[in-house]
Every structure is written in C-alpha cells, then in structure tokens.
Enzyme design. Structure first.
Site, PDB file in Angstrom:
ATOM      1  N   ILE A 103      31.648  35.443  14.544  1.00 45.66           N
ATOM      2  CA  ILE A 103      31.024  36.848  14.412  1.00 45.66           C
ATOM      3  C   ILE A 103      31.229  37.572  13.073  1.00 45.66           C
ATOM      4  CG2 ILE A 103      31.384  37.010  16.839  1.00 45.66           C
ATOM      5  CD1 ILE A 103      33.766  39.016  16.365  1.00 45.66           C
ATOM      6  N   LYS A 141      39.493  48.168  16.098  1.00 45.48           N
ATOM      7  CA  LYS A 141      38.684  48.276  17.555  1.00 45.48           C
ATOM      8  C   LYS A 141      37.879  49.510  17.453  1.00 45.48           C
ATOM      9  CE  LYS A 141      39.138  45.813  20.372  1.00 45.48           C
ATOM     10  NZ  LYS A 141      38.213  44.622  20.729  1.00 45.48           N
ATOM     11  N   ASP A 189      42.680  50.264  25.068  1.00 37.57           N
ATOM     12  CA  ASP A 189      43.198  51.704  25.056  1.00 37.57           C
ATOM     13  C   ASP A 189      44.066  52.152  23.780  1.00 37.57           C
ATOM     14  OD1 ASP A 189      45.050  49.114  25.589  1.00 37.57           O
ATOM     15  OD2 ASP A 189      46.629  50.845  25.651  1.00 37.57           O
ATOM     16  N   TYR A 202      45.028  47.597  14.004  1.00 38.27           N
ATOM     17  CA  TYR A 202      44.315  47.031  15.053  1.00 38.27           C
ATOM     18  C   TYR A 202      43.549  48.074  15.636  1.00 38.27           C
ATOM     19  CZ  TYR A 202      43.564  45.428  19.794  1.00 38.27           C
ATOM     20  OH  TYR A 202      43.095  44.999  20.963  1.00 38.27           O
ATOM     21  N   TRP A 235      46.535  45.629  28.688  1.00 34.39           N
ATOM     22  CA  TRP A 235      47.713  44.864  29.194  1.00 34.39           C
ATOM     23  C   TRP A 235      47.038  43.536  29.973  1.00 34.39           C
ATOM     24  CZ3 TRP A 235      52.428  48.292  31.098  1.00 34.39           C
ATOM     25  CH2 TRP A 235      52.736  49.159  30.005  1.00 34.39           C
ATOM     26  N   ALA A 279      38.270  38.660  19.525  1.00 34.08           N
ATOM     27  CA  ALA A 279      38.853  39.740  18.861  1.00 34.08           C
ATOM     28  C   ALA A 279      40.110  39.211  18.220  1.00 34.08           C
ATOM     29  CB  ALA A 279      39.289  40.849  19.534  1.00 34.08           C
TER      30      ALA A 279
END
Length: 290
Positions: free
Chosen positions: A42, A134, A107, A130, A156, A65
């Site tokens: 990607i 994102k 989150d 990170y 999680w 990811a």
C-alpha cells in the site's frame, strides 16, 4: 476480472482481523478477494492501482497497518508511509474505480484525557508516532475520497489468528506466579470475529463517515488480565496492578480511550456483545484448536 456487484477486496487479509473478515464475508456469500504483502504494497501507488485494475472491487476494506506502537517511535518514516500514505493511496484508487472504502483506524488518535467515552466528532489529539501516523491516514482519506469512505475506529483487538493480549497473559501465566499489569489505561477488548461481522454490516449499508465499533463495556488491562485467568481457570497466579510509568515504554498511551459506540448502535439496532462474553467464546474456540 469482471466487476461483480458487491465484490469486496480485503487488504491485509492475512492478519488477525483480516483472516476473520475474509471468512465472515465468504460465509455470507460475498465475492471476496484477500491481498497481503508481497502481493500488494500500500506504500506503492502503482502496486495499489494494479490491484484495483485487476479486481475492480465494489468495496475495499483496509486492515493493513504498522501496529508496533513502540517500534513506530524509531521507525517514523515507515510508520507514516504505511499508516499515513498507504490509506491515501487506497483512497485515490477507490476514487478512480468508484469503490466504497472502509478503513480501520484506532482509539490512539485521542490523547485519553477527556475522562469519558470518545464520540466520533470529538477533537483528535494523537500522542505518539503510531497515533500521529494513523491520524494522518484518516486525514488523507477524507481529503481524497470525502464522500465514499467509512473510517472505523476500534481498539484492543484479540482473535485466534494473531498475537494478542490474551495469549500474552496465558503464556506468561504458564511460567510465572506473579504478573504485573497496568491499571491506569482504560478501553474495551474487541473480538475480531465480532468486529468482522460489524464490518460486513457496514459493507451492506454503505455507511459513510466515521464510526466507533468495539465490544460492549470497558475495563483496564489489569482487570482484563484477571478476567482472562479466571475464565481460563488458571490457578496460583497473582496479578498485581502497576502504573503505566513503571513500564517506561517509548510510546505514550492514551489513559482513557474508551470509544462511544452509540452511532453504531443507532445504525444497526444493537451493539456488539459484552467483551467478557466474547472472551469466553475466544477461550472455548482456542481449546477446540488444541
């Protein structure tokens, strides 16, 4: 390949969530193709365009990811290439092929200081590399494909097809009598098969915008660990709470990153089952594999 109405391309298909997602979609009768490295990169525009030209999907779901949160702190360029530029490349190809794009986010785009569950329209404030990478991925998608995307924030994750917190705790409990686990980070364990079913639903309704999806309830890593040992019937192992500062990890973590699922509940008429029930199902499924 001739485009089929409802056909789906899953990018990152060999990961923990991707494996369950492929299974759930195929069981529902959806024509589904899974791609992972080395068959797609990607980070590379031409690689992404080639995949779209070959499969011409009606829906594309990106679960790929770079998720090593601490590793991202020292691999900044790679983190932003995979988590930031990658989703933008997929969004561009989706725009060219009129494909609906579902992207998995996190989150971690929040700083965890709100003190109550985060809604989709709460301001983001990513803390580490990170998290920032994102967040960059979300921004690129909204810019390139404003009306044809769905960004799903979750957290999680645990499932049968990859490393996760449940396996870590069970492995440590097999060789130690005392485990130390942080008790000041709050969130919701989310079972990948349950999330996969929710993503299938989003494919069906073509929900556009940002949405939060986790299992129901909330907990801390400390209480999650205790629940794992109790439900797995592991005796003789004590779990001691410690603050996050004792771990001295490179990347910061949001302290209270519980996600508000109200939008998903309103959309579907019900949320995912409580995380404790999902954990019980996971442990039963795990036993059946041995």
């Amino acid at each position: 390949m001739r485009r089929e109405d409802g056909s789906c391309l899953v990018i990152g298909s060999e990961g923990m969530l991707g494996t369950d997602l492929i299974r759930i979609l195929r069981e529902s009768g959806t024509q589904t193709t899974g791609l992972d490295r080395p068959d797609i990169d990607i980070r590379n525009v031409d690689s992404v365009r080639s995949a779209f030209s070959r499969y011409d999907p009606a829906v594309v779901i990106n679960v790929a990811a770079l998720t090593n949160v601490d590793g991202c702190e020292t691999n900044v360029a790679e983190a932003f290439s995979v988590n930031g530029e990658g989703p933008g490349n997929i969004a561009a190809a989706a725009s060219e092929h009129d494909s609906f794009f579902i992207h998995i986010s996190t989150d971690y785009v929040f700083d965890g200081r709100k003190g109550s569950p985060y809604r989709e329209d709460d301001p983001i404030s990513p803390l580490g590399v990170y998290a920032r990478s994102k967040a960059e991925g979300e921004t690129r998608i909204r810019s390139v494909l404003p009306d044809g995307h769905c960004i799903v924030r979750t957290q999680w994750l645990f499932g049968l097809n990859g490393n996760n917190f449940v396996e870590t705790i069970l492995k440590l409990a097999a060789s130690r009598q005392t485990l130390t686990v942080v008790d000041d980070q709050h969130g919701t364990p989310t079972y990948t098969p349950d999330l996969a079913v929710a993503l299938k639903r989003l494919c069906e309704v073509r929900y556009r915008g940002t949405i939060h999806i986790t299992n129901s309830g909330r907990t801390t890593w400390y209480d999650f660990a205790r629940e794992i040992l109790q439900r797995a019937e592991v005796a003789g192992v004590r779990v001691e709470p410690i603050p996050s500062t004792k771990l001295d990890r490179p990347a910061p973590r949001p302290a209270y990153a519980v996600l508000d699922n109200s939008r998903f509940v309103e959309l579907t008429g019900g949320g995912l089952r409580p995380w404790q029930e999902a954990l019980a199902h996971y442990l039963d499924a795990r036993k059946s594999r041995t």
